[in-house]
Design a protein around this motif. Structure first.
Motif, PDB file in Angstrom:
ATOM      1  N   GLY A  56      62.438 -34.405  40.432  1.00 29.98           N
ATOM      2  CA  GLY A  56      61.106 -34.524  40.994  1.00 29.98           C
ATOM      3  C   GLY A  56      60.883 -33.529  42.133  1.00 29.98           C
ATOM      4  O   GLY A  56      61.820 -33.172  42.836  1.00 29.98           O
ATOM      5  N   LEU A  57      59.646 -33.092  42.285  1.00 33.59           N
ATOM      6  CA  LEU A  57      59.321 -32.211  43.411  1.00 33.59           C
ATOM      7  C   LEU A  57      57.936 -32.573  43.940  1.00 33.59           C
ATOM      8  O   LEU A  57      56.952 -32.529  43.201  1.00 33.59           O
ATOM      9  CB  LEU A  57      59.334 -30.739  42.962  1.00 33.59           C
ATOM     10  N   VAL A 105      69.903 -35.473  38.952  1.00 35.02           N
ATOM     11  CA  VAL A 105      68.704 -35.856  38.190  1.00 35.02           C
ATOM     12  C   VAL A 105      68.062 -37.080  38.829  1.00 35.02           C
ATOM     13  O   VAL A 105      68.738 -37.950  39.371  1.00 35.02           O
ATOM     14  CB  VAL A 105      68.979 -36.138  36.685  1.00 35.02           C
ATOM     15  N   GLY A 106      66.741 -37.128  38.767  1.00 30.90           N
ATOM     16  CA  GLY A 106      66.010 -38.256  39.305  1.00 30.90           C
ATOM     17  C   GLY A 106      65.751 -38.169  40.800  1.00 30.90           C
ATOM     18  O   GLY A 106      65.017 -38.992  41.350  1.00 30.90           O
ATOM     19  N   VAL A 149      61.201 -29.844  35.841  1.00 33.46           N
ATOM     20  CA  VAL A 149      60.888 -30.181  37.229  1.00 33.46           C
ATOM     21  C   VAL A 149      59.511 -30.849  37.221  1.00 33.46           C
ATOM     22  O   VAL A 149      58.512 -30.230  36.845  1.00 33.46           O
ATOM     23  CB  VAL A 149      60.901 -28.943  38.143  1.00 33.46           C
ATOM     24  N   SER A 150      59.513 -32.111  37.578  1.00 36.43           N
ATOM     25  CA  SER A 150      58.291 -32.907  37.564  1.00 36.43           C
ATOM     26  C   SER A 150      57.617 -32.753  38.927  1.00 36.43           C
ATOM     27  O   SER A 150      58.049 -33.341  39.912  1.00 36.43           O
ATOM     28  CB  SER A 150      58.679 -34.364  37.288  1.00 36.43           C
ATOM     29  N   VAL A 151      56.571 -31.937  38.953  1.00 37.57           N
ATOM     30  CA  VAL A 151      55.897 -31.653  40.229  1.00 37.57           C
ATOM     31  C   VAL A 151      54.799 -32.693  40.473  1.00 37.57           C
ATOM     32  O   VAL A 151      54.006 -32.996  39.567  1.00 37.57           O
ATOM     33  CB  VAL A 151      55.284 -30.238  40.231  1.00 37.57           C
ATOM     34  N   HIS A 152      54.763 -33.264  41.663  1.00 39.18           N
ATOM     35  CA  HIS A 152      53.758 -34.264  42.015  1.00 39.18           C
ATOM     36  C   HIS A 152      52.967 -33.795  43.209  1.00 39.18           C
ATOM     37  O   HIS A 152      53.532 -33.500  44.250  1.00 39.18           O
ATOM     38  CB  HIS A 152      54.451 -35.605  42.308  1.00 39.18           C
ATOM     39  N   VAL A 207      60.400 -41.695  38.946  1.00 38.67           N
ATOM     40  CA  VAL A 207      61.111 -40.493  38.513  1.00 38.67           C
ATOM     41  C   VAL A 207      62.538 -40.835  38.102  1.00 38.67           C
ATOM     42  O   VAL A 207      63.057 -40.339  37.100  1.00 38.67           O
ATOM     43  CB  VAL A 207      61.150 -39.425  39.643  1.00 38.67           C
ATOM     44  N   ARG A 208      63.169 -41.716  38.886  1.00 36.92           N
ATOM     45  CA  ARG A 208      64.578 -42.026  38.619  1.00 36.92           C
ATOM     46  C   ARG A 208      64.772 -42.686  37.267  1.00 36.92           C
ATOM     47  O   ARG A 208      65.691 -42.357  36.531  1.00 36.92           O
ATOM     48  CB  ARG A 208      65.128 -42.973  39.697  1.00 36.92           C
ATOM     49  N   LYS A 209      63.862 -43.620  36.963  1.00 41.72           N
ATOM     50  CA  LYS A 209      63.976 -44.332  35.699  1.00 41.72           C
ATOM     51  C   LYS A 209      63.782 -43.379  34.519  1.00 41.72           C
ATOM     52  O   LYS A 209      64.561 -43.362  33.562  1.00 41.72           O
ATOM     53  CB  LYS A 209      62.912 -45.445  35.651  1.00 41.72           C
ATOM     54  N   LEU A 210      62.717 -42.592  34.657  1.00 43.71           N
ATOM     55  CA  LEU A 210      62.411 -41.595  33.635  1.00 43.71           C
ATOM     56  C   LEU A 210      63.584 -40.630  33.453  1.00 43.71           C
ATOM     57  O   LEU A 210      64.010 -40.318  32.340  1.00 43.71           O
ATOM     58  CB  LEU A 210      61.156 -40.828  34.083  1.00 43.71           C
TER      59      LEU A 210
END
Lengths: 412, 412
Positions: A371-372, A406-407, A337-340, A355-358
């Motif tokens: 992403g969050l 995802v993304g 979970v990529s927290v921003h 985020v989507r590309k990654l």
């Protein structure tokens, strides 16, 4: 564990995997049905590979599944496995498996005869090493041993015209489950002597040991997880059990910037309530996989990565890169979970494309990135509330491991 | 179905629900564990309520659970239910349930004696009306009837010191399952005559009918769904089975604007591949619940609502309002995917606050609203691809029914 197994002598396992899965109502035999993207039999093999004292794993498959099974072994890197062609029935398949230890091979594939052989099912993935050892030791001592479970339903016999003949007292009977284990000579001798009727219609190895080798098996009460995946509902249950078991540990990767530390701390406090183990690790310490692997005893499948700058994916990208250098995501889908941390929510559109590309790239390696957004431009009480909502979202994402999401960028 | 049941005579069911759930490893008895937010026993009651020819439903619960059970009946609006206090064992509880038809009551609660009584378990929620009728008719004809299933494991008997005594031939035996049915007099007479040992240690009603009323039960092969929720994994399986069963039908609500029709058509084409039934309905036609209820035979739990103007939630809000006037979401969480057609994705932040507020309100009524942005400012091929991704997201949201993700705005 190897120490505990040292008196056992050489030990092998025979895994019949030739069933056709008719009760599942599916064309794919159940042992090849995927659970979290991986065939059930691969999960079962993993359980045996954890037991390093088991030297050989003989998988018996129908000839039409040999290529598929070879591909599974290659893809998931299974070790110590020998493939054997199955017979028409379960007993004939097991017998074929046992023969590899006794017959002369024209090539160099002769395998050392084990002292104890475990027989298990390909569709019982949740056997633990402790119980395997217990059954194997008991077999070494008594000649044969097998797992039993209490009966869930009363067992009855019917007359030929479909009426009740008699019912058995439930408390006096048990369901015979797997694993079972035998002194190799006990079970091989039994198979050599048994009749075609036994081989075609029998269902119980313990019975063969009793009848043909005169060995009474020791019966050991096994854990409920030993159940056999038989129906479609069992696949659902197996998936949920695996998802729960890989969602116990969580690693929070954060850098040392003030706001990251603050949110990281709050997340840690909240997430502790939902996971058995939560550990925080500084992103600067998280440059080599060696460090990451030593955070927990065993594999961690769940990561929270806190990114500070508004458009910055650096921390998450680093973690993805690091995890991609390992084999960790071969066995199970990993979740990041990529927290921003943001101070305004209008920029989410720009962030999204990053985020989507990654996530799309990472997904190819079985790493699920979500992403969050957490808005930190709030007072302490509000932030606490936001982190609490973020925790619920994180927990849901980790529990579900849903590849379709995802993304996506969630907002706490 | 009432026609098919007309020769049956009066029919009632006794549902013992006094078990403590020790095998589940939980403090909550399994019949009260929630599946999709609703106690398991309520799902089972619903299965019986669908059969209008069953006149009385006697639920037997432990005295400490009486208040909880009353609250469940009230909350989910269960009809035809009479509560009876349970006994120490399953047989004593069933006996108590049967007594309500025979004993004189001091108050006005006397219940007409049924000709046929069905006995079932509170923790077998997936019994269908056809099979209930089959068992009841067979009982009327033969005095007693019960569901059976093939054995999944071989059954064995152990000696007192824990070794194999003998194993049963699997093909000759069956697992006795529920439902069972009896002529009321047959089973009541059996309970009146049976011993304390039977009442305390017995597990099989068919056995009592044989031993004390001399009636051989007719055995009927039941579907696999009859299984008893016993372990935690069974709760997982039950949840997945219910989620699957309420995710078969999908209703697309769209207005007549060109872009809505176009995307609606594309979605329809894609979603048809994932659902048994997909129907589109014009939002102008969707003003009364009567119309919405007649779209499908039975209840629809899944809606896609296509909103055209950039910031417009009107269609979704209307649908939420409409669904809130019904009881539809009492039984199951309903899903609405609020689709928003956009021409740029930078405005998502503004949209978000609208969806979140709406979703938060709707969630209170067990309606799960998720947002989905579809950018229509693309050529035909790109749009096709976007709708395809949107379909995957919609399908995942409907399948998971995840309450933690309500109000989130996904991007296709």
């Amino acid at each position: 564990m190897d120490d505990a197994a040292k008196d056992l002598g050489r030990c092998a396992v025979v895994l019949p995997a030739g069933g056709c899965g008719e009760r599942l109502g599916s064309l794919t035999p159940k042992q090849f049905c995927t659970v979290l993207g991986r065939p059930l039999i691969s999960h079962t093999l993993e359980a045996f590979e954890r037991a390093s004292w088991i030297k050989d794993i003989i998988v018996v498959v129908a000839s039409e599944s040999l290529d598929l099974m070879k591909a599974i072994i290659h893809k998931y890197g299974h070790q110590r496995v020998t493939l054997v062609k199955g017979g028409e029935t379960r007993h004939r398949s097991i017998f074929n498996g046992l023969k590899v230890f006794s017959e002369n091979h024209s090539d160099d594939t002769a395998i050392d005869k084990p002292e104890v052989v475990i027989i298990h099912d390909a569709v019982r993935p949740f056997v633990d090493e402790d119980f395997l050892l217990q059954v194997a030791k008991s077999a070494k001592q008594h000649g044969a041993a097998g797992a039993i479970r209490p009966l869930v339903s009363t067992v009855i016999a019917s007359s030929s015209d479909g009426f009740l003949d008699y019912s058995l007292e439930r408390a006096r009977h048990r369901a015979s489950e797997m694993p079972q284990a035998f002194q190799y000579d006990v079970i091989y001798r039994a198979y050599l002597q048994c009749t075609d009727y036994d081989l075609d219609f029998g269902t119980e190895c313990l019975h063969l040991a009793l009848q043909y080798s005169n060995v009474k098996a020791k019966l050991l009460e096994g854990p409920p997880d030993l159940w056999k995946v038989t129906y479609k509902r069992d696949l659902y249950a197996a998936e949920s059990v695996i998802k729960e078991s890989i969602s116990q540990q969580l690693c929070i990767v954060t850098n040392v910037k003030k706001e990251a530390i603050e949110v990281g701390f709050l997340l840690h406090e909240n997430l502790k309530l939902h996971y058995k183990q939560v550990k925080a690790v500084s992103s600067s310490m998280c440059k080599t996989i060696h460090h990451l692997q030593n955070i927990f005893h065993g594999q961690c499948c769940n990561f929270i990565c806190i990114n500070v700058k508004d458009l910055d994916f650096e921390e998450t990208q680093n973690l993805v890169d690091l995890l991609q250098t390992t084999n960790a995501s071969i066995s199970y889908p990993l979740v990041i979970v990529s927290v921003h941390l943001t101070t305004e929510d209008s920029s989410s559109g720009n962030k999204l494309s990053g985020v989507r590309k990654l996530a799309k790239e990472a997904h190819k390696s079985n790493i699920l990135v979500y992403g969050l957004l957490i808005n930190i431009d709030q007072d302490k009480v509000q932030l606490q509330q936001t982190v609490c909502e973020g925790t619920a979202i994180i927990t849901a994402l980790i529990k579900d491991r849903n590849p379709a999401l995802v993304g996506q960028l969630m907002v706490a």
